[in-house]
Write a protein that holds these residues in place. Structure first.
Motif, mmCIF file in Angstrom:
data_model
loop_
_atom_site.group_PDB
_atom_site.id
_atom_site.type_symbol
_atom_site.label_atom_id
_atom_site.label_comp_id
_atom_site.label_asym_id
_atom_site.label_seq_id
_atom_site.Cartn_x
_atom_site.Cartn_y
_atom_site.Cartn_z
ATOM 1 N N LEU A 13 0.820 -1.217 0.000
ATOM 2 C CA LEU A 13 0.000 0.000 0.000
ATOM 3 C C LEU A 13 0.852 1.265 0.000
ATOM 4 O O LEU A 13 0.566 2.212 -0.738
ATOM 5 N N ASP A 14 1.892 1.315 0.820
ATOM 6 C CA ASP A 14 2.681 2.549 0.905
ATOM 7 C C ASP A 14 3.322 2.903 -0.431
ATOM 8 O O ASP A 14 3.408 4.084 -0.795
ATOM 9 N N SER A 15 3.781 1.886 -1.147
ATOM 10 C CA SER A 15 4.416 2.176 -2.445
ATOM 11 C C SER A 15 3.371 2.688 -3.442
ATOM 12 O O SER A 15 3.658 3.565 -4.265
ATOM 13 N N ILE A 16 2.159 2.166 -3.346
ATOM 14 C CA ILE A 16 1.089 2.634 -4.243
ATOM 15 C C ILE A 16 0.735 4.081 -3.901
ATOM 16 O O ILE A 16 0.616 4.942 -4.782
ATOM 17 N N LEU A 17 0.603 4.345 -2.601
ATOM 18 C CA LEU A 17 0.204 5.690 -2.170
ATOM 19 C C LEU A 17 1.242 6.730 -2.575
ATOM 20 O O LEU A 17 0.888 7.820 -3.036
ATOM 21 N N ALA A 18 2.523 6.379 -2.377
ATOM 22 C CA ALA A 18 3.570 7.348 -2.709
ATOM 23 C C ALA A 18 3.514 7.694 -4.201
ATOM 24 O O ALA A 18 3.591 8.871 -4.587
ATOM 25 N N ALA A 19 3.371 6.669 -5.032
ATOM 26 C CA ALA A 19 3.337 6.911 -6.479
ATOM 27 C C ALA A 19 2.082 7.687 -6.871
ATOM 28 O O ALA A 19 2.132 8.644 -7.659
ATOM 29 N N LYS A 20 0.938 7.301 -6.311
ATOM 30 C CA LYS A 20 -0.323 7.971 -6.679
ATOM 31 C C LYS A 20 -0.339 9.419 -6.176
ATOM 32 O O LYS A 20 -0.864 10.307 -6.847
ATOM 33 N N LEU A 21 0.213 9.625 -4.985
ATOM 34 C CA LEU A 21 0.246 10.994 -4.454
ATOM 35 C C LEU A 21 1.026 11.901 -5.409
ATOM 36 O O LEU A 21 0.576 13.004 -5.750
ATOM 37 N N MET A 22 2.184 11.416 -5.852
ATOM 38 C CA MET A 22 2.996 12.242 -6.744
ATOM 39 C C MET A 22 2.315 12.439 -8.100
ATOM 40 O O MET A 22 2.393 13.515 -8.684
ATOM 41 N N GLN A 23 1.631 11.404 -8.557
ATOM 42 C CA GLN A 23 0.852 11.566 -9.791
ATOM 43 C C GLN A 23 -0.207 12.654 -9.607
ATOM 44 O O GLN A 23 -0.416 13.489 -10.481
ATOM 45 N N SER A 24 -0.860 12.621 -8.450
ATOM 46 C CA SER A 24 -1.939 13.589 -8.209
ATOM 47 C C SER A 24 -1.407 15.024 -8.142
ATOM 48 O O SER A 24 -2.148 15.976 -8.318
ATOM 49 N N LEU A 25 -0.102 15.167 -7.878
ATOM 50 C CA LEU A 25 0.504 16.502 -7.852
ATOM 51 C C LEU A 25 1.051 16.889 -9.222
ATOM 52 O O LEU A 25 1.761 17.883 -9.364
ATOM 53 N N GLY A 26 0.769 16.052 -10.206
ATOM 54 C CA GLY A 26 1.118 16.410 -11.579
ATOM 55 C C GLY A 26 2.433 15.849 -12.092
ATOM 56 O O GLY A 26 2.890 16.226 -13.169
ATOM 57 N N HIS A 27 3.052 14.950 -11.345
ATOM 58 C CA HIS A 27 4.337 14.387 -11.787
ATOM 59 C C HIS A 27 4.117 13.090 -12.567
ATOM 60 O O HIS A 27 3.257 12.282 -12.193
ATOM 61 N N LYS A 28 4.917 12.925 -13.603
ATOM 62 C CA LYS A 28 4.844 11.675 -14.381
ATOM 63 C C LYS A 28 5.716 10.625 -13.699
ATOM 64 O O LYS A 28 6.934 10.819 -13.565
ATOM 65 N N VAL A 29 5.087 9.548 -13.276
ATOM 66 C CA VAL A 29 5.782 8.564 -12.420
ATOM 67 C C VAL A 29 5.852 7.209 -13.125
ATOM 68 O O VAL A 29 4.857 6.737 -13.674
ATOM 69 N N LEU A 30 7.020 6.582 -13.060
ATOM 70 C CA LEU A 30 7.165 5.193 -13.500
ATOM 71 C C LEU A 30 7.489 4.347 -12.272
ATOM 72 O O LEU A 30 8.426 4.648 -11.531
ATOM 73 N N GLY A 31 6.722 3.300 -12.051
ATOM 74 C CA GLY A 31 7.016 2.390 -10.945
ATOM 75 C C GLY A 31 8.090 1.388 -11.355
ATOM 76 O O GLY A 31 8.082 0.878 -12.471
ATOM 77 N N LEU A 32 9.011 1.143 -10.448
ATOM 78 C CA LEU A 32 10.022 0.085 -10.658
ATOM 79 C C LEU A 32 9.702 -1.049 -9.697
ATOM 80 O O LEU A 32 9.671 -0.842 -8.482
ATOM 81 N N HIS A 33 9.462 -2.220 -10.244
ATOM 82 C CA HIS A 33 9.150 -3.372 -9.391
ATOM 83 C C HIS A 33 10.336 -4.336 -9.463
ATOM 84 O O HIS A 33 10.593 -4.937 -10.511
ATOM 85 N N PHE A 34 11.048 -4.462 -8.350
ATOM 86 C CA PHE A 34 12.247 -5.295 -8.348
ATOM 87 C C PHE A 34 11.887 -6.761 -8.163
ATOM 88 O O PHE A 34 11.016 -7.106 -7.358
ATOM 89 N N ILE A 35 12.587 -7.594 -8.916
ATOM 90 C CA ILE A 35 12.287 -9.031 -8.901
ATOM 91 C C ILE A 35 13.552 -9.806 -8.544
ATOM 92 O O ILE A 35 14.608 -9.620 -9.158
ATOM 93 N N ILE A 36 13.434 -10.610 -7.516
ATOM 94 C CA ILE A 36 14.519 -11.498 -7.107
ATOM 95 C C ILE A 36 13.866 -12.816 -6.678
ATOM 96 O O ILE A 36 12.643 -12.887 -6.587
ATOM 97 N N PRO A 37 14.637 -13.858 -6.379
ATOM 98 C CA PRO A 37 13.985 -15.122 -5.993
ATOM 99 C C PRO A 37 13.170 -15.005 -4.703
ATOM 100 O O PRO A 37 12.356 -15.863 -4.415
#
Ligand code: SF4
Length: 371
Positions: A13-37
């Motif tokens: 949830l926190d990662s979603i909120l941080a990204a959405k909050l910045m989007q709502s302030l007008g910033h273009k955001v790309l999420g990076l989802h790290f993948i490991i075993p």
């Protein structure tokens, strides 16, 4: 495509909120989802992209992460096998390295001050930021109002007055923010990091000590894990037995050319994989034990009167081993958690590891704080 900011996007949830909050302030955001075993869900990326309207890229950092474990994490482990401080440092470094690729100028993380005892205290947040070399480009929008202003805020690129002051372990403010931002699908609170789970850590521990490589940690996620112990001592021989059809498929997909594959020739039953470990010899006696172990998981073969044929494949080579059902073997599950923890503590003891200037706990030691 160009973005203003790269967001560490775990799917929590926190990662979603941080990204959405910045989007709502007008910033273009790309999420990076790290993948490991140990965490990361490549197959969820499309779902998240559609659900939260955030473009997301999967970034595989398996090899870098395994190297972090091999080198021993500078700031030690959390309650289980989770090296949270080093983990965050690694992810932020990777994000920083990707800024130029996406023409982005800063990084967002969903960290909340005081939420986690190991990695989200003020001292740990500072260490993470400094060790990752992201002092000038990292913004933590959920707690920004409680932290010193970043260059992005000072320059006016980001409106500090619109950032939040969330602090502590409670979730009330996050739920309220989710409502404000129109987020209806709230992910489960568990982090999904298998390094923080005891049962998974038991699986990973022998791999970390004997044969640490990304593919083999993936193998450790599958089916029944059995390690041979002879006279109480581990011999290093590892057998993974599928519990269900999907496990067998997964083991086949993960199998390397030098691994041994065991299957029942004339009976239904699981696949067993013996991952190749350099320098380890499989004697005829141990091969027969592995075959006997496989038979013990195949009900029809187990109750058969007379020898059972096991097909053993290694690359293009094939051979047959015959075993009597019920034959003894020394393959057994990994050590119980308390023993694993003892070994982990012994492993960390006496390491001469640099201590961060403000760190209260001793780096290099196993930490008791939950993460
Ligand atoms: S819980 Fe796992 S994913 Fe989260 S910071 Fe710790 S090690 Fe990294």
């Amino acid at each position: 495509m160009n973005y203003d900011a790269l967001a560490l996007f775990s799917g929590g949830l926190d990662s979603i909120l941080a990204a959405k909050l910045m989007q709502s302030l007008g910033h273009k955001v790309l999420g990076l989802h790290f993948i490991i075993p140990f965490f990361g869900q490549q197959d969820q990326i499309q779902t998240w992209t559609l659900e939260y309207a955030i473009p997301i890229e999967g970034v595989d950092i398996s090899h870098e992460y395994v190297q972090l474990l091999i080198d021993f994490p500078t700031y030690g482990f959390g309650q289980v096998l989770n090296p949270c401080v080093d983990c965050k440092v690694l992810m932020l470094r990777q994000a920083k390295a990707l800024l130029s690729k996406y023409k982005a100028s800063f990084i967002i993380s969903g960290e909340v001050l005081g939420q986690r005892p190991m990695s989200q205290r003020t001292d740990a947040l500072n260490i993470i930021r400094n060790q990752a070399g992201v002092r000038d480009v990292l913004l933590r929008p959920l707690s920004a109002g409680l932290l010193p202003p970043t260059p992005m805020e000072e320059s006016g690129l980001v409106d500090r007055s619109r950032l939040l002051r969330i602090n502590g372990r409670g979730r009330r403010e996050q739920y309220a923010l989710a409502k404000t931002l129109g987020i209806t699908k709230i992910p489960a609170q568990s982090g999904g990091c298998r390094l923080a789970e005891r049962e998974s850590a038991r699986r990973y521990w022998p791999v970390l000590r004997l044969c640490p490589e990304a593919r083999l940690f993936e193998v450790a996620n599958v089916g029944r894990q059995l390690w041979r112990r002879f006279d109480e001592e581990p011999s290093g021989h590892w057998l993974v037995v599928g519990r269900q059809h999907e496990d067998n498929e997964r083991l086949l997909a993960l199998s390397g050319p030098k691994d041994l594959q065991f299957t029942l020739k004339d009976f239904p039953g699981p696949l067993a994989l013996a991952p190749y470990i350099a320098g380890l010899v499989w004697t005829d006696q141990i091969l027969v034990e592995a075959a006997a172990c496989l038979v013990s998981f195949a009900p029809k073969a187990r109750t058969h009167r007379g020898p059972v044929d096991i097909l053993v494949k290694q690359g293009q080579r094939e051979s047959i081993i015959q075993v009597e059902p019920g034959s003894e073997h020394d393959f057994m599950p990994p050590l119980a958690w308390d023993k694993t923890r003892e070994e982990q503590k012994l492993w960390s003891k006496g390491r001469d590891i640099w201590a961060g200037p403000d760190l209260e706990f001793t780096p290099g030691e196993v930490q008791e704080g939950a993460e």
